[in-house]
Design a protein around this motif. Structure first.
Motif, PDB file in Angstrom:
ATOM      1  N   PRO A  36      36.556   9.949  -6.180  1.00  0.00           N
ATOM      2  CA  PRO A  36      35.804  11.141  -5.537  1.00  0.00           C
ATOM      3  C   PRO A  36      34.732  10.417  -4.703  1.00  0.00           C
ATOM      4  CG  PRO A  36      36.362  11.885  -7.754  1.00  0.00           C
ATOM      5  CD  PRO A  36      36.857  10.469  -7.526  1.00  0.00           C
ATOM      6  N   ALA A  37      33.852   9.437  -5.203  1.00  0.00           N
ATOM      7  CA  ALA A  37      32.786   9.025  -4.480  1.00  0.00           C
ATOM      8  C   ALA A  37      33.402   8.033  -3.129  1.00  0.00           C
ATOM      9  CB  ALA A  37      31.867   8.069  -5.506  1.00  0.00           C
ATOM     10  N   TRP A  38      34.361   7.482  -3.564  1.00  0.00           N
ATOM     11  CA  TRP A  38      35.038   6.691  -2.571  1.00  0.00           C
ATOM     12  C   TRP A  38      35.407   7.523  -1.361  1.00  0.00           C
ATOM     13  CZ3 TRP A  38      36.046   1.306  -2.034  1.00  0.00           C
ATOM     14  CH2 TRP A  38      36.909   0.943  -0.938  1.00  0.00           C
ATOM     15  N   CYS A  39      35.990   8.738  -1.764  1.00  0.00           N
ATOM     16  CA  CYS A  39      36.615   9.714  -0.740  1.00  0.00           C
ATOM     17  C   CYS A  39      35.289  10.216   0.045  1.00  0.00           C
ATOM     18  CB  CYS A  39      37.167  10.579  -1.128  1.00  0.00           C
ATOM     19  SG  CYS A  39      38.957  10.051  -1.735  1.00  0.00           S
ATOM     20  N   TYR A  40      34.138  10.558  -0.770  1.00  0.00           N
ATOM     21  CA  TYR A  40      33.040  11.062   0.047  1.00  0.00           C
ATOM     22  C   TYR A  40      32.259  10.040   0.933  1.00  0.00           C
ATOM     23  CZ  TYR A  40      28.000  12.280   0.434  1.00  0.00           C
ATOM     24  OH  TYR A  40      26.572  12.622   0.924  1.00  0.00           O
ATOM     25  N   LEU A  41      32.095   8.785   0.646  1.00  0.00           N
ATOM     26  CA  LEU A  41      31.638   7.647   1.445  1.00  0.00           C
ATOM     27  C   LEU A  41      32.460   7.408   2.599  1.00  0.00           C
ATOM     28  CD1 LEU A  41      30.468   5.449  -1.565  1.00  0.00           C
ATOM     29  CD2 LEU A  41      28.705   6.781   0.129  1.00  0.00           C
ATOM     30  N   THR A  42      33.765   7.237   2.299  1.00  0.00           N
ATOM     31  CA  THR A  42      34.562   6.837   3.468  1.00  0.00           C
ATOM     32  C   THR A  42      35.126   7.844   4.423  1.00  0.00           C
ATOM     33  OG1 THR A  42      36.586   6.863   2.225  1.00  0.00           O
ATOM     34  CG2 THR A  42      35.235   4.904   2.314  1.00  0.00           C
ATOM     35  N   GLY A  43      35.021   9.265   3.743  1.00  0.00           N
ATOM     36  CA  GLY A  43      35.768  10.286   4.433  1.00  0.00           C
ATOM     37  C   GLY A  43      34.454  11.167   5.007  1.00  0.00           C
ATOM     38  N   GLU A  44      33.776  11.760   4.295  1.00  0.00           N
ATOM     39  CA  GLU A  44      32.821  12.688   4.742  1.00  0.00           C
ATOM     40  C   GLU A  44      31.607  11.833   5.807  1.00  0.00           C
ATOM     41  OE1 GLU A  44      29.471  15.775   3.329  1.00  0.00           O
ATOM     42  OE2 GLU A  44      31.364  15.589   2.539  1.00  0.00           O
ATOM     43  N   ARG A  45      31.282  10.655   4.976  1.00  0.00           N
ATOM     44  CA  ARG A  45      30.202   9.849   5.511  1.00  0.00           C
ATOM     45  C   ARG A  45      30.371   8.772   6.516  1.00  0.00           C
ATOM     46  NH1 ARG A  45      24.839  11.469   5.233  1.00  0.00           N
ATOM     47  NH2 ARG A  45      24.493  12.496   3.338  1.00  0.00           N
ATOM     48  N   GLU A  46      31.872   8.671   6.553  1.00  0.00           N
ATOM     49  CA  GLU A  46      32.663   7.848   7.659  1.00  0.00           C
ATOM     50  C   GLU A  46      32.284   6.131   7.452  1.00  0.00           C
ATOM     51  OE1 GLU A  46      33.245   9.226  11.486  1.00  0.00           O
ATOM     52  OE2 GLU A  46      33.555  11.133  10.696  1.00  0.00           O
ATOM     53  N   LEU A  47      31.909   5.882   6.259  1.00  0.00           N
ATOM     54  CA  LEU A  47      31.575   4.293   6.077  1.00  0.00           C
ATOM     55  C   LEU A  47      32.885   3.699   5.853  1.00  0.00           C
ATOM     56  CD1 LEU A  47      28.937   4.863   3.288  1.00  0.00           C
ATOM     57  CD2 LEU A  47      28.440   3.759   5.411  1.00  0.00           C
ATOM     58  N   PRO A  48      32.782   2.391   6.673  1.00  0.00           N
ATOM     59  CA  PRO A  48      34.130   1.508   6.653  1.00  0.00           C
ATOM     60  C   PRO A  48      34.382   1.100   4.986  1.00  0.00           C
ATOM     61  CG  PRO A  48      32.618   0.987   8.220  1.00  0.00           C
ATOM     62  CD  PRO A  48      31.782   2.002   7.499  1.00  0.00           C
ATOM     63  N   ALA A  49      35.566   0.864   4.967  1.00  0.00           N
ATOM     64  CA  ALA A  49      36.003   0.851   3.350  1.00  0.00           C
ATOM     65  C   ALA A  49      35.311  -0.824   3.028  1.00  0.00           C
ATOM     66  CB  ALA A  49      37.638   0.568   3.312  1.00  0.00           C
ATOM     67  N   ASN A  50      35.334  -1.723   3.944  1.00  0.00           N
ATOM     68  CA  ASN A  50      34.658  -2.976   3.617  1.00  0.00           C
ATOM     69  C   ASN A  50      33.486  -2.981   3.223  1.00  0.00           C
ATOM     70  OD1 ASN A  50      34.290  -2.537   6.689  1.00  0.00           O
ATOM     71  ND2 ASN A  50      33.400  -4.808   6.476  1.00  0.00           N
ATOM     72  N   ILE A  51      32.575  -2.055   3.753  1.00  0.00           N
ATOM     73  CA  ILE A  51      31.205  -1.837   3.402  1.00  0.00           C
ATOM     74  C   ILE A  51      31.120  -1.345   2.305  1.00  0.00           C
ATOM     75  CG2 ILE A  51      29.041  -0.706   3.950  1.00  0.00           C
ATOM     76  CD1 ILE A  51      29.492  -2.870   5.981  1.00  0.00           C
ATOM     77  N   VAL A  52      31.857  -0.371   1.768  1.00  0.00           N
ATOM     78  CA  VAL A  52      31.692   0.331   0.532  1.00  0.00           C
ATOM     79  C   VAL A  52      32.178  -0.743  -0.467  1.00  0.00           C
ATOM     80  CG1 VAL A  52      32.580   2.129  -1.155  1.00  0.00           C
ATOM     81  CG2 VAL A  52      32.145   2.499   1.532  1.00  0.00           C
ATOM     82  N   LYS A  53      33.184  -1.434  -0.382  1.00  0.00           N
ATOM     83  CA  LYS A  53      33.904  -2.581  -1.107  1.00  0.00           C
ATOM     84  C   LYS A  53      32.575  -3.572  -1.554  1.00  0.00           C
ATOM     85  CE  LYS A  53      38.700  -2.355  -0.043  1.00  0.00           C
ATOM     86  NZ  LYS A  53      39.856  -3.276   0.646  1.00  0.00           N
ATOM     87  N   GLN A  54      31.941  -3.954  -0.589  1.00  0.00           N
ATOM     88  CA  GLN A  54      30.893  -5.098  -0.689  1.00  0.00           C
ATOM     89  C   GLN A  54      29.852  -4.379  -1.396  1.00  0.00           C
ATOM     90  OE1 GLN A  54      29.992  -8.004   2.426  1.00  0.00           O
ATOM     91  NE2 GLN A  54      31.609  -6.736   3.808  1.00  0.00           N
TER      92      GLN A  54
END
Length: 294
Positions: A124-142
């Motif tokens: 859920p948090a991943w989807c919120y950050l990369t979906g609704e907030r459109e953060l790149p997956a590599n930024i969230v991974k780091q």
């Protein structure tokens, strides 16, 4: 009016009642259970201490219900007492997000953080950050790899605040329908990027810090930090500590509004005190996440 009568008035009337009676409205998006933000036009008042205290984030003004009455226009303490007395019995509307107090004691900050797992693809948090907030997956991974993020309840994410020694002090809570800060936690700084960097970009939210990092393709010479939407004494102390680094360069990357400009002026003053370099980096929209999603 004697001292006893004044104390009785202080007990009977909260700051929220005075503000609502005066036409101020709660900003639900920007409020938490412990700090309720009221707006009227471009003016802001934040009510704290369970309604017994207040401060203006755009000026040094703060105090109790009587000083608030003067701040709202009462001419002196006697008139302030009269204005407060007029509000006795008025019950302000409870914010829609307000929850009843937890019936049991909370576990320590570090334990509560440890109970939560990091966001992962599909969570859920991943989807919120990369979906609704459109953060790149590599930024969230780091950010996850740096132990900066955790899964919060109901699809929200937690973004860690820590002190200069790396100890956890609390976390920002953001989700599709929730915004707050860790109960019994303390705001200092969310930190993302190279810890020893000379260039320090100061934003107002962890999501903005990560958004700016994405826009700048995570510059290796930069530490991206967030104040969590406030400016606590611990935050001020932490930024002053960063300003003392050799060749420090403080970049005020706060929001593109009046509050952001006030925070930027504080950063500029800290840089001047430390003889550090300073720059103002302003998003085109209101904040960096809006720029990222544009």
């Amino acid at each position: 009016m004697n001292k006893r009568a004044i104390e009785e008035l202080r007990e009977k009337v909260g700051c929220a009642a005075l503000l609502e009676k005066d036409g101020w409205k709660v900003d639900l998006k920007e409020s938490t259970r412990r700090a309720i933000k009221y707006r009227r036009d471009a003016n802001i008042i934040i009510v704290i201490h369970q309604g017994r205290g207040w401060f203006d984030p755009l000026s040094p003004a703060k105090g109790d219900v009587f000083s608030l009455a003067e701040h709202l226009g009462a001419d002196g303490f006697v008139q302030a007492c009269d204005r407060v007395a007029d509000v006795v019995g008025f019950v302000p509307a409870a914010p829609a997000w307000q929850r009843p107090a937890r019936p049991k004691a909370l576990a320590p900050i570090v334990e509560r953080w440890g109970y939560r797992v990091g966001p992962r693809p599909g969570s859920p948090a991943w989807c919120y950050l990369t979906g609704e907030r459109e953060l790149p997956a590599n930024i969230v991974k780091q950010a996850v790899a740096s132990d900066r993020l955790r899964e919060g309840p109901q699809g929200s994410m937690w973004a860690a605040h820590s002190d200069s020694a790396g100890a956890l002090t609390g976390w920002e809570e953001r989700g599709p329908a929730w915004r707050g800060f860790a109960t019994e936690g303390a705001k200092e700084l969310f930190r993302f990027g190279s810890e020893e960097s000379e260039r320090i970009c100061i934003t107002e939210a962890a999501i903005d810090a990560m958004s700016l990092a994405a826009i700048e393709v995570l510059r290796p010479d930069t530490l991206y930090v967030s104040t969590g939407g406030g400016w606590s004494p611990a935050t001020d102390h932490a930024i002053r500590g960063l300003a003392k680094r050799a060749n420090a360069w403080l970049v005020a990357a706060t929001d593109n509004n009046r509050q952001g400009d006030i925070y930027a002026d504080r950063v500029r003053a800290i840089a001047a005190d430390a003889s550090a370099r300073y720059a103002r980096l302003r998003p085109c929209a209101g904040d960096w996440n809006e720029d990222l999603r544009a």
